[in-house]
Design an enzyme around this catalytic site. Structure first.
Site, PDB file in Angstrom:
ATOM      1  N   LYS A 122       3.530   0.930  -6.787  1.00  0.00           N
ATOM      2  CA  LYS A 122       3.521  -0.005  -8.126  1.00  0.00           C
ATOM      3  C   LYS A 122       3.814   1.574  -9.222  1.00  0.00           C
ATOM      4  CE  LYS A 122      -0.529  -0.886  -6.446  1.00  0.00           C
ATOM      5  NZ  LYS A 122      -0.725  -0.705  -5.388  1.00  0.00           N
TER       6      LYS A 122
ATOM      7  N   ASP B 258      -0.939  -0.434  -2.044  1.00  0.00           N
ATOM      8  CA  ASP B 258       0.614   0.438  -1.545  1.00  0.00           C
ATOM      9  C   ASP B 258       1.950   0.092  -1.990  1.00  0.00           C
ATOM     10  OD1 ASP B 258      -1.895   2.281  -1.495  1.00  0.00           O
ATOM     11  OD2 ASP B 258      -2.166   1.597   0.501  1.00  0.00           O
TER      12      ASP B 258
ATOM     13  N   GLN C 164      -4.690  -1.571  -7.134  1.00  0.00           N
ATOM     14  CA  GLN C 164      -5.035  -1.757  -4.910  1.00  0.00           C
ATOM     15  C   GLN C 164      -4.002  -3.009  -5.097  1.00  0.00           C
ATOM     16  OE1 GLN C 164      -8.290  -1.454  -7.276  1.00  0.00           O
ATOM     17  NE2 GLN C 164      -7.703   0.858  -6.232  1.00  0.00           N
TER      18      GLN C 164
ATOM     19  N   GLY D 164      -3.886   4.795  -5.002  1.00  0.00           N
ATOM     20  CA  GLY D 164      -3.430   6.821  -4.803  1.00  0.00           C
ATOM     21  C   GLY D 164      -1.973   6.348  -5.227  1.00  0.00           C
ATOM     22  N   HIS D 165      -1.601   6.493  -5.991  1.00  0.00           N
ATOM     23  CA  HIS D 165       0.073   6.099  -6.993  1.00  0.00           C
ATOM     24  C   HIS D 165       0.601   6.778  -6.369  1.00  0.00           C
ATOM     25  CE1 HIS D 165      -1.788   2.790  -9.657  1.00  0.00           C
ATOM     26  NE2 HIS D 165      -2.434   2.411  -7.939  1.00  0.00           N
TER      27      HIS D 165
HETATM   28  P1  GDP Z   1       1.177   2.199  -5.175  1.00  0.00           P
HETATM   29  O1  GDP Z   1      -0.844   2.102  -4.297  1.00  0.00           O
HETATM   30  O2  GDP Z   1       1.501   0.827  -4.522  1.00  0.00           O
HETATM   31  O3  GDP Z   1       1.642   2.704  -5.949  1.00  0.00           O
HETATM   32  O4  GDP Z   1       1.591   2.980  -3.506  1.00  0.00           O
HETATM   33  P2  GDP Z   1       1.688   3.984  -2.784  1.00  0.00           P
HETATM   34  O5  GDP Z   1       2.206   5.048  -3.938  1.00  0.00           O
HETATM   35  O6  GDP Z   1       0.299   4.480  -2.239  1.00  0.00           O
HETATM   36  O7  GDP Z   1       2.711   3.725  -1.767  1.00  0.00           O
HETATM   37  C1  GDP Z   1       3.353   3.602  -1.107  1.00  0.00           C
HETATM   38  C2  GDP Z   1       5.017   5.072  -1.338  1.00  0.00           C
HETATM   39  O8  GDP Z   1       5.928   4.282  -0.516  1.00  0.00           O
HETATM   40  C3  GDP Z   1       4.362   6.197  -1.735  1.00  0.00           C
HETATM   41  O9  GDP Z   1       4.087   7.615  -0.474  1.00  0.00           O
HETATM   42  C4  GDP Z   1       5.806   6.041  -1.463  1.00  0.00           C
HETATM   43  O10 GDP Z   1       6.544   7.907  -1.747  1.00  0.00           O
HETATM   44  C5  GDP Z   1       6.388   5.647  -1.001  1.00  0.00           C
HETATM   45  N1  GDP Z   1       7.852   4.475  -1.375  1.00  0.00           N
HETATM   46  C6  GDP Z   1       7.863   4.110  -2.532  1.00  0.00           C
HETATM   47  N2  GDP Z   1       9.074   3.500  -2.681  1.00  0.00           N
HETATM   48  C7  GDP Z   1       9.467   3.271  -1.584  1.00  0.00           C
HETATM   49  C8  GDP Z   1      11.137   2.943  -1.128  1.00  0.00           C
HETATM   50  O11 GDP Z   1      11.710   2.441  -1.676  1.00  0.00           O
HETATM   51  N3  GDP Z   1      10.969   3.856   0.121  1.00  0.00           N
HETATM   52  C9  GDP Z   1      10.701   4.422   0.793  1.00  0.00           C
HETATM   53  N4  GDP Z   1      10.519   4.925   1.787  1.00  0.00           N
HETATM   54  N5  GDP Z   1       8.952   4.519   0.655  1.00  0.00           N
HETATM   55  C10 GDP Z   1       9.315   4.413  -1.036  1.00  0.00           C
HETATM   56  P1  IMO Z   2      -4.131   1.195  -4.110  1.00  0.00           P
HETATM   57  O1  IMO Z   2      -3.444   1.045  -6.437  1.00  0.00           O
HETATM   58  C1  IMO Z   2      -4.795  -0.090  -0.361  1.00  0.00           C
HETATM   59  C2  IMO Z   2      -8.527  -0.817   0.213  1.00  0.00           C
HETATM   60  C3  IMO Z   2      -9.578   0.149   1.197  1.00  0.00           C
HETATM   61  C4  IMO Z   2     -10.728  -0.954   2.074  1.00  0.00           C
HETATM   62  C5  IMO Z   2     -10.902  -2.068   0.488  1.00  0.00           C
HETATM   63  C6  IMO Z   2     -12.328  -1.377  -0.168  1.00  0.00           C
HETATM   64  O2  IMO Z   2      -3.192   2.890  -4.242  1.00  0.00           O
HETATM   65  O3  IMO Z   2      -2.785   0.263  -4.047  1.00  0.00           O
HETATM   66  P2  IMO Z   2     -12.347   0.135  -2.084  1.00  0.00           P
HETATM   67  O4  IMO Z   2     -13.522   1.614  -1.645  1.00  0.00           O
HETATM   68  O5  IMO Z   2     -12.165  -0.351  -3.253  1.00  0.00           O
HETATM   69  O6  IMO Z   2     -14.260  -0.420  -1.786  1.00  0.00           O
HETATM   70  O7  IMO Z   2     -12.074  -0.779  -0.640  1.00  0.00           O
HETATM   71  O8  IMO Z   2      -9.834  -1.965  -0.584  1.00  0.00           O
HETATM   72  N1  IMO Z   2      -8.200  -0.447  -1.342  1.00  0.00           N
HETATM   73  C7  IMO Z   2      -7.011  -0.168  -0.623  1.00  0.00           C
HETATM   74  N2  IMO Z   2      -5.732  -0.181  -0.215  1.00  0.00           N
HETATM   75  N3  IMO Z   2      -4.097   0.788  -1.722  1.00  0.00           N
HETATM   76  C8  IMO Z   2      -5.166   0.898  -2.361  1.00  0.00           C
HETATM   77  O9  IMO Z   2      -4.861   1.000  -4.218  1.00  0.00           O
HETATM   78  C9  IMO Z   2      -6.208   0.245  -2.026  1.00  0.00           C
HETATM   79  N4  IMO Z   2      -7.379   0.429  -3.336  1.00  0.00           N
HETATM   80  C10 IMO Z   2      -9.046  -0.482  -2.141  1.00  0.00           C
HETATM   81  O10 IMO Z   2      -8.923   0.292   2.259  1.00  0.00           O
HETATM   82  O11 IMO Z   2      -9.888  -1.951   2.550  1.00  0.00           O
HETATM   83 MG    MG Z   3      -1.549   3.106  -3.240  1.00  0.00          MG
END
Ligand code: GDP
Ligand code: IMO
Ligand code: MG
Length: 427
Positions: free
Chosen positions: A16, A13, A223, A40-41
């Protein structure tokens, strides 16, 4: 620009999806190489929000998008996600989306097993997403799981599925009253196979063809590096290798094709689920960070644990992944903090250590040592040029760059697609 691989350098998270979206126009193909719909991207464009779990983020910009063999694909979720995106006017067809016919199939019972284990074996809880990722990878490595190409031949599908269901029912007996129904699962697969198969190809054959010789590839990791099955905080990890080295293996191309490796790093640290987290803030300050950063899982909605930036952890990520440069995200979340900490070394007992150990025992006994910087207490979102950032924010960025000894190419200063500053060219 050469080919590019984008990975998360913390526990996931990091942002990416947003960085892939920002850069993918410069590439011909976006390739997702591991994990499953545990990812979850998020990509935010004005009022529109897209969350991609199994599909490559390049689809939002209509890039040819490919899912590699090391990904575990839940076919029901896959079709659902396509439908959701189509409803938001994203074009998806077999022309711009391809899946490896040797990718593994994640079945509904994998998530049931995942959830039962998490509930029943609560002392060994990992805090998984409950989506069946672990059980599906187990079936793959045990050589009993199904591959996408198994959907091509109904007769062999029946035999392979029967074996798989029988195997799991033996073990389910000791944990739960639930049993997997072969008939139900078989019926489901028969009903969706014709929707899945048009997307299925031999990815290695396809991507090694002459047509792609001069095309540019962007590999999208899921991840984070600390969730890598081998190098992460085992057993509190996911079940795939998240390191970029696996990208070439997953797609079936030569390793040199993965190109430049860009690590995405948050200006602080978060983690969802259980496991060691040296810089975690357990006071209200952690909750404040979570609130400001909207740190709730995009897949499960669970609150993310929050902590300070951990340079020791990031250095480990740089080593195991071969990261060449960084995209620093969510700097705006720190806008209102009066003091900001950066962990630069660890203390375990009386010993100072400069690296992140592997053993849980050591990880759980770490006392982080911090540099304490003055916060900038000003808004950074909307700023388009580094020089316009508050001096103290510029200093924060410089300190991170110096400690990690690696260039920072991009700075993300808000959730929207446009909230990003290009600092330095990728070289
Ligand atoms: P990923 O899994 O690495 O793609 O990241 P996620 O989408 O799960 O989580 C990142 C969260 O931060 C999402 O809700 C994005 O919309 C938000 N986000 C990304 N970049 C920024 C930033 O620079 N500032 C803020 N406030 N939110 C951001
Ligand atoms: P993105 O791509 C954050 C974590 C779960 C748990 C561990 C194992 O959005 O960054 P799993 O369901 O994979 O067997 O869970 O990994 N986890 C993540 N945490 N971002 C993710 O994906 C994750 N995918 C798995 O919370 O701790
Ligand atoms: Mg994510």
């Amino acid at each position: 620009m050469k080919n590019l691989t984008i990975v998360g350098a913390q526990w996931g998270d990091e942002g990416k999806g947003k960085i892939v979206d920002h850069l993918c126009n410069k590439f011909d193909v976006v390739l997702r190489f591991q994990g499953g719909h545990n990812a979850g991207h998020t990509i935010i464009i004005g009022k529109e929000k897209f969350i991609l779990s199994i599909l490559p983020s390049g689809l939002i910009r209509n890039k040819l998008s490919i899912i590699g063999s090391s990904v575990v694909i839940d076919p029901v979720h896959f079709l659902k996600e396509i439908d959701l995106l189509r409803k938001k006017k994203i074009k998806i067809s077999k022309k711009n989306l391809k899946i490896a016919n040797n990718a593994s199939i994640l079945l509904p019972f994998h998530s049931i097993i995942d959830q039962i284990r998490e509930q029943k074996l609560s002392k060994k809880k990992i805090g998984t997403t409950g989506r069946g990722i672990g059980p599906c990878y187990e079936d793959k490595v045990a050589r009993r799981g199904l591959k996408i190409y198994d959907l091509e031949d109904i007769d062999s599908l029946r035999v392979r599925l029967k074996n798989l269901v029988n195997f799991h029912n033996i073990f389910l007996k000791s944990l739960s009253k639930k049993r997997i129904s072969f008939n139900e699962t078989f019926k489901l697969l028969k009903s969706i196979r014709k929707k899945i198969l048009p997307f299925s190809i031999d990815v290695s054959e396809f991507i090694n063809s002459k047509y792609f010789f001069k095309k540019k590839f962007l590999f999208e990791g899921a991840q984070g590096l600390m969730l890598d099955i081998d190098h992460g905080t085992f057993p509190f990890v996911t079940s795939s290798n998240t390191i970029p080295a696996i990208a070439a293996a997953s797609i079936g191309i030569k390793p040199s094709k993965i190109g430049h490796i860009l690590g995405v790093v948050k200006a602080y640290t978060t983690r969802v689920g259980e496991g060691p987290f040296p810089t975690e803030i357990k006071s209200n300050l952690g909750l404040e960070l979570a609130k400001k950063g909207r740190e709730f899982g995009s897949v499960t909605g669970r609150p993310r644990r929050c902590g300070w930036f951990d340079a020791v952890q990031c250095k480990k990520a740089i080593n195991i992944a071969g990261i060449n440069s960084i995209a620093l995200t969510k700097i705006d979340v720190l806008d209102k903090f009066k003091k900001i900490k950066i962990c630069y070394e660890y203390k375990i007992g009386k010993k100072i250590i400069k690296f992140m150990p592997n053993s849980n025992k050591m990880l759980n006994n770490i006392k982080p040592r911090y540099l304490i910087l003055d916060g900038w207490c000003a808004n950074t979102t909307g700023i388009k040029n580094k020089k316009m950032l508050p001096q103290k924010a510029q200093k924060f960025i410089k300190v991170i760059e110096n400690i990690l000894n690696i260039p920072i190419n991009f700075l993300s200063n808000g959730p929207d697609r446009n909230d990003i500053i290009n600092l330095k060219k990728i070289t």
